[in-house]
Design an enzyme around this catalytic site. Structure first.
Site, PDB file in Angstrom:
ATOM      1  N   ASP A   1      -3.981   0.015   1.933  1.00 32.61           N
ATOM      2  CA  ASP A   1      -4.857   0.945   1.206  1.00 32.61           C
ATOM      3  C   ASP A   1      -5.970   1.483   2.083  1.00 32.61           C
ATOM      4  OD1 ASP A   1      -3.571  -0.791  -1.014  1.00 32.61           O
ATOM      5  OD2 ASP A   1      -4.328   1.018  -1.987  1.00 32.61           O
TER       6      ASP A   1
ATOM      7  N   LYS B   1      -2.926  -4.884  -1.306  1.00 34.28           N
ATOM      8  CA  LYS B   1      -2.856  -5.591  -2.584  1.00 34.28           C
ATOM      9  C   LYS B   1      -3.209  -7.064  -2.456  1.00 34.28           C
ATOM     10  CE  LYS B   1      -2.360  -4.294  -5.807  1.00 34.28           C
ATOM     11  NZ  LYS B   1      -3.598  -4.012  -6.558  1.00 34.28           N
TER      12      LYS B   1
ATOM     13  N   ARG C   1      -0.387   5.057  -9.037  1.00 36.77           N
ATOM     14  CA  ARG C   1      -1.092   4.112  -8.162  1.00 36.77           C
ATOM     15  C   ARG C   1      -0.345   4.102  -6.832  1.00 36.77           C
ATOM     16  NH1 ARG C   1       3.078   2.033  -7.240  1.00 36.77           N
ATOM     17  NH2 ARG C   1       1.950   0.463  -6.083  1.00 36.77           N
ATOM     18  N   GLY C   2      -0.895   3.344  -5.864  1.00 39.12           N
ATOM     19  CA  GLY C   2      -0.341   3.393  -4.505  1.00 39.12           C
ATOM     20  C   GLY C   2      -1.147   4.423  -3.733  1.00 39.12           C
ATOM     21  N   ALA C   3      -1.624   4.024  -2.538  1.00 34.82           N
ATOM     22  CA  ALA C   3      -2.596   4.845  -1.814  1.00 34.82           C
ATOM     23  C   ALA C   3      -2.165   6.311  -1.608  1.00 34.82           C
ATOM     24  CB  ALA C   3      -2.946   4.166  -0.493  1.00 34.82           C
TER      25      ALA C   3
ATOM     26  N   ARG D   1     -10.801   5.112  -7.974  1.00 35.99           N
ATOM     27  CA  ARG D   1     -10.344   3.863  -7.326  1.00 35.99           C
ATOM     28  C   ARG D   1     -10.922   3.887  -5.907  1.00 35.99           C
ATOM     29  NH1 ARG D   1      -4.632   1.467  -8.041  1.00 35.99           N
ATOM     30  NH2 ARG D   1      -5.865  -0.421  -7.818  1.00 35.99           N
TER      31      ARG D   1
HETATM   32  O1  MRU Z   1      -3.236  -1.314  -7.087  1.00 35.02           O
HETATM   33  P1  MRU Z   1      -2.138  -0.501  -6.483  1.00 35.02           P
HETATM   34  O2  MRU Z   1      -0.830  -0.636  -7.199  1.00 35.02           O
HETATM   35  O3  MRU Z   1      -2.545   0.944  -6.300  1.00 35.02           O
HETATM   36  O4  MRU Z   1      -1.963  -1.116  -5.030  1.00 35.02           O
HETATM   37  C1  MRU Z   1      -0.997  -0.586  -4.176  1.00 35.02           C
HETATM   38  C2  MRU Z   1      -0.928  -1.269  -2.872  1.00 35.02           C
HETATM   39  O5  MRU Z   1      -1.661  -2.197  -2.593  1.00 35.02           O
HETATM   40  C3  MRU Z   1       0.043  -0.713  -1.887  1.00 35.02           C
HETATM   41  O6  MRU Z   1       0.520  -1.721  -1.051  1.00 35.02           O
HETATM   42  C4  MRU Z   1      -0.651   0.357  -1.032  1.00 35.02           C
HETATM   43  O7  MRU Z   1      -1.319   1.282  -1.826  1.00 35.02           O
HETATM   44  C5  MRU Z   1       0.303   1.078  -0.160  1.00 35.02           C
HETATM   45  S1  MRU Z   1       1.387   2.100  -1.111  1.00 35.02           S
HETATM   46  C6  MRU Z   1       2.416   2.939  -0.114  1.00 35.02           C
END
Ligand code: MRU
Length: 346
Positions: free
Chosen positions: A237, A248, A46-48, A89
């Protein structure tokens, strides 16, 4: 970081299974694009930026799977695989950005035979992964300048090495400040409901020996009221052309608290997170996840079966609450419509 978020070897993507951290370090092996979709939607990864790189390998694995078809059939199958990957996602634009980059290459490249096509696609996925690390380091070297000596920094969710291929965005900025000998302290929110802060950010901070304190999400306002936070840095994201930012769930609340308490509030994100097609935050699709994420913690049910649940994974922070957007092309100041358009050209 000591652990790799992802590594591509022998036509399989090996992902550090983030659902198991911090208790266990286990790996998930994705050998086809269907397993890539599962890994993204179930949040193994996870994480963009990490989702983007994973999606790129998914396109390569799809091409590998359909390599024996005719050119037009292969193209049709890969395009349909990309549609499915993108839906895994919907909010992080890095996913469509990366799969789009792979598709563009597939459509435009002149290749001798199937083998060379596959080689080109594998190379491009590797480029996307490698460039993510370089981008994060560049972004961090600009971003660390906004961290004052002796700062108390608040961050949300996980934006570290685990949310990217390595190094991180907002947490990369923090890493870089520490690397440049700044004496800092991090407050990490636990980030309900998936607890990315408690499970992943805390894991990275402990691993890296960075001075940090974990707080419940609801503690942030009280800390600010006591003057204990100097700066807030979070990831993104999807950033609309006017600077409105999806991140988030809970980020918007933190931005309002920061505004009330006169605390600088920064977004750190690579340019691949900027969606120039979207003019403002209200047009960003917000992923809603299942009720169990709220009703169950670990194996324990904490809410009655019959209760209704609303579980958006992200919210929108309006541009006016953001002090600056830290990118690999520099820090963009308001008004963001102008500044973001400017860094598009660089
Ligand atoms: O649901 P997630 O864990 O994928 O959400 C991640 C976030 O909201 C991060 O802040 C965002 O993706 C930036 S990651 C470098």
């Amino acid at each position: 970081m000591k652990y790799k978020t992802m590594e591509f070897e022998e036509d399989a993507l090996i992902l550090l299974d983030q659902r198991k951290l911090p208790e266990r370090v286990e790996y998930y092996r994705a050998e086809n694009y269907e397993q890539i979709i599962e890994a993204i939607s179930k949040m193994v990864v996870r994480g963009a930026p990490a989702i983007g790189a994973t999606g790129a390998y998914g396109v390569y694995l799809a091409a590998l799977e359909f390599q024996d078809l005719s050119s037009s059939e292969l193209m049709a199958q890969v395009e349909s695989a990309v549609k499915e990957i993108n839906q895994a996602r919907p909010t992080a634009v890095n996913l469509t950005w990366a799969t789009g980059r792979m598709l563009k290459l597939l459509r435009s490249s002149r290749y001798k035979d199937r083998k060379s096509l596959l080689r080109i696609l594998e190379k491009e996925a590797n480029n996307i992964a490698r460039q993510d690390i370089e981008t994060n380091k560049e972004l961090a070297s600009y971003g660390e300048k906004i961290i004052p000596q002796n700062a108390n920094i608040l961050t949300h969710c996980n934006t570290g090495a685990l949310a990217t291929v390595d190094y991180g965005t907002a947490l990369g900025v923090i890493r870089e400040a520490v690397r440049r000998n700044k004496n800092i302290h991090v407050y990490a929110t636990e980030t309900r409901p998936r607890l990315q802060g408690a499970r992943l950010t805390a894991f990275e901070l402990v691993e890296e020996n960075i001075s940090a304190t974990l707080i419940a999400d609801s503690t942030a306002g009280f800390l600010m009221q006591q003057d204990k936070i100097d700066v807030v840095v979070v990831g993104a994201d999807r950033i609309a052309a006017n600077g409105d930012t999806a991140n988030k769930i809970g980020t918007y609340t933190l931005s309002e608290l920061a505004r009330i308490h006169n605390i600088p509030f920064y977004i750190a994100a690579p340019r691949s997170t900027i969606d120039y097609q979207i003019q403002m935050g209200s047009a960003i699709a917000i992923e809603e996840r299942g009720p169990e994420e709220i009703k169950v913690i670990g194996r324990e049910r904490i809410a009655p079966e019959g209760i209704n649940v609303y579980n958006p994974a992200f919210d929108i922070t309006p541009a006016e609450n953001i002090t600056g957007i830290i990118t690999e092309a520099g820090i963009v100041d308001p008004p963001f419509s102008l500044g973001l358009a400017e860094i598009r050209k660089k």
